[in-house]
Write an enzyme that holds these catalytic residues in place. Structure first.
Site, short mmCIF file in Angstrom:
data_model
loop_
_atom_site.label_atom_id
_atom_site.label_comp_id
_atom_site.label_asym_id
_atom_site.label_seq_id
_atom_site.Cartn_x
_atom_site.Cartn_y
_atom_site.Cartn_z
N HIS A 108 25.00 29.38 60.97
CA HIS A 108 23.66 29.28 61.58
C HIS A 108 23.71 28.68 62.98
O HIS A 108 22.68 28.29 63.52
CB HIS A 108 22.73 28.44 60.69
CG HIS A 108 22.36 29.15 59.42
ND1 HIS A 108 21.79 28.51 58.35
CD2 HIS A 108 22.49 30.45 59.03
CE1 HIS A 108 21.58 29.37 57.38
NE2 HIS A 108 22.00 30.56 57.76
N CYS A 116 22.65 31.90 76.73
CA CYS A 116 21.62 32.50 77.59
C CYS A 116 21.03 33.71 76.87
O CYS A 116 21.77 34.59 76.40
CB CYS A 116 22.25 32.96 78.91
SG CYS A 116 21.09 33.85 79.97
N CYS A 119 22.09 36.97 79.42
CA CYS A 119 23.48 37.43 79.65
C CYS A 119 24.43 37.01 78.54
O CYS A 119 25.62 37.34 78.58
CB CYS A 119 23.97 36.90 81.01
SG CYS A 119 24.44 35.16 81.00
N1 APR Z 1 23.50 15.12 47.91
C1 APR Z 1 23.59 16.40 47.46
N2 APR Z 1 22.59 17.30 47.58
C2 APR Z 1 21.46 16.87 48.19
C3 APR Z 1 21.29 15.54 48.66
C4 APR Z 1 22.38 14.66 48.49
N3 APR Z 1 22.31 13.39 48.92
N4 APR Z 1 20.03 15.43 49.19
C5 APR Z 1 19.45 16.66 49.05
N5 APR Z 1 20.30 17.51 48.43
C6 APR Z 1 20.08 18.92 48.09
C7 APR Z 1 18.66 19.23 47.69
O1 APR Z 1 18.51 19.06 46.29
C8 APR Z 1 18.53 20.70 48.09
O2 APR Z 1 18.94 21.54 47.01
O3 APR Z 1 20.32 19.66 49.26
C9 APR Z 1 19.52 20.84 49.24
C10 APR Z 1 18.85 21.00 50.59
O4 APR Z 1 18.14 22.21 50.57
P1 APR Z 1 17.41 22.69 51.91
O5 APR Z 1 16.62 21.57 52.46
O6 APR Z 1 16.74 23.98 51.56
O7 APR Z 1 18.62 22.95 52.92
P2 APR Z 1 19.58 24.21 52.97
O8 APR Z 1 19.83 24.77 51.61
O9 APR Z 1 20.76 23.81 53.77
O10 APR Z 1 18.71 25.26 53.83
C11 APR Z 1 19.34 26.48 54.15
O11 APR Z 1 17.45 27.07 55.53
O12 APR Z 1 15.87 26.41 57.05
C12 APR Z 1 17.06 27.08 56.92
O13 APR Z 1 18.69 27.32 58.58
C13 APR Z 1 18.14 26.38 57.70
O14 APR Z 1 20.48 26.16 57.16
C14 APR Z 1 19.16 25.98 56.65
C15 APR Z 1 18.86 26.94 55.51
#
Ligand code: APR
Length: 233
Positions: A108, A116, A119
């Site tokens: 990501h 840019c 370009c």
């Molecule tokens: N340890 C382990 N897991 C954790 C912890 C922790 N301390 N704290 C939170 N989590 C878990 C949550 O339970 C959840 O399942 O991490 C996950 C975070 O989920 P999201 O907030 O949805 O993040 P992510 O899965 O990385 O999102 C994916 O969505 O918005 C886009 O580009 C953005 O890369 C991101 C993508």
């Protein structure tokens, strides 16, 4: 070079204990901002200043954050396994690298990158990006964070697909399993015969696609899992 035996995918949960917000947990980034405003090309076109301010704040938070025990354990794993491990992250922070991981695949994009919009020149982002800053290569005021927004194609997908087809083990850490294509990696790896494991604070949306799951804070369950992998070698 032989394909990696082990593919690890991380999400925002691996950086949560370093103080960087996740997106969909209580108080997460998408509860504070409308992602359509700050994480889409249309949002950027509508209000370029707002989007630069959003990523300037995240860039500053990431720079001030410290890798936690999960990042350190994964760096230990990458030093031991070398090319036998492919670490793919959905995260745009550089905590994996600052913990010592090498060749981290940022599907990501990264907060430290700038590109840019005209370009496609890429350079290291300044701490603060503004709409009027000229591209160092073409001089146009069309610079943006080198981040993949919703509706855009994630980076390195060919390399990731190849690794998912060939790996023996696929592990997802700290991701809610709600955003594709990353959420579909477990099914791809499983279909190709890999053993799959989810390490997360709570069951993800694709928990049933995994052979096994362990729940708890990444700073606790990731080092324990890495110890097992390294002892079993
Ligand atoms: N340890 C382990 N897991 C954790 C912890 C922790 N301390 N704290 C939170 N989590 C878990 C949550 O339970 C959840 O399942 O991490 C996950 C975070 O989920 P999201 O907030 O949805 O993040 P992510 O899965 O990385 O999102 C994916 O969505 O918005 C886009 O580009 C953005 O890369 C991101 C993508």
């Amino acid at each position: 070079m032989a394909p990696p035996r082990l593919v690890v995918l991380t999400g925002a949960g691996v950086s949560a204990e370093s103080g960087l917000g996740t997106f969909r947990d209580k108080g997460g980034l998408w509860t504070q901002f409308d992602l359509a405003d700050v994480a889409t090309p249309d949002g950027f076109a509508r209000n370029t200043d707002l989007v630069h301010q959003f990523y300037n704040a995240r860039r500053a938070n990431a720079a001030a954050a410290v890798p936690n025990a999960a990042h350190v354990a994964l760096a230990r794993l990458s030093m031991a396994l070398g090319d036998d491990l492919l670490l793919v992250t959905q995260n745009v922070d550089d905590l994996h690298e600052r913990a010592g991981s090498r060749d981290v695949v940022h599907m990501h994009g990264t907060l430290t990158g700038a590109v840019c919009g005209v370009c496609a020149h890429r350079w290291t982002a300044p701490a603060v990006m503004t709409p009027r800053a000229p591209c160092p290569a073409c001089g146009r005021p069309t610079t943006r964070p080198d981040i993949v927004w919703f509706g855009e194609i994630p980076f390195f997908m060919d390399r990731i697909a190849e690794a998912l087809q060939a790996c023996d083990i696929f592990v997802a850490i700290g991701t809610s399993g709600t955003v594709y294509p990353a959420a579909g990696f477990v099914a791809e790896a499983a279909a190709a015969g890999a053993e799959t494991l989810e390490l997360n604070l709570e069951p993800s949306a694709v928990v049933s696609d995994f052979d096994a799951s362990r729940f708890g804070p990444a700073s606790v369950i990731v080092p324990a899992w890495v110890d097992e992998v390294l002892q079993g070698r």
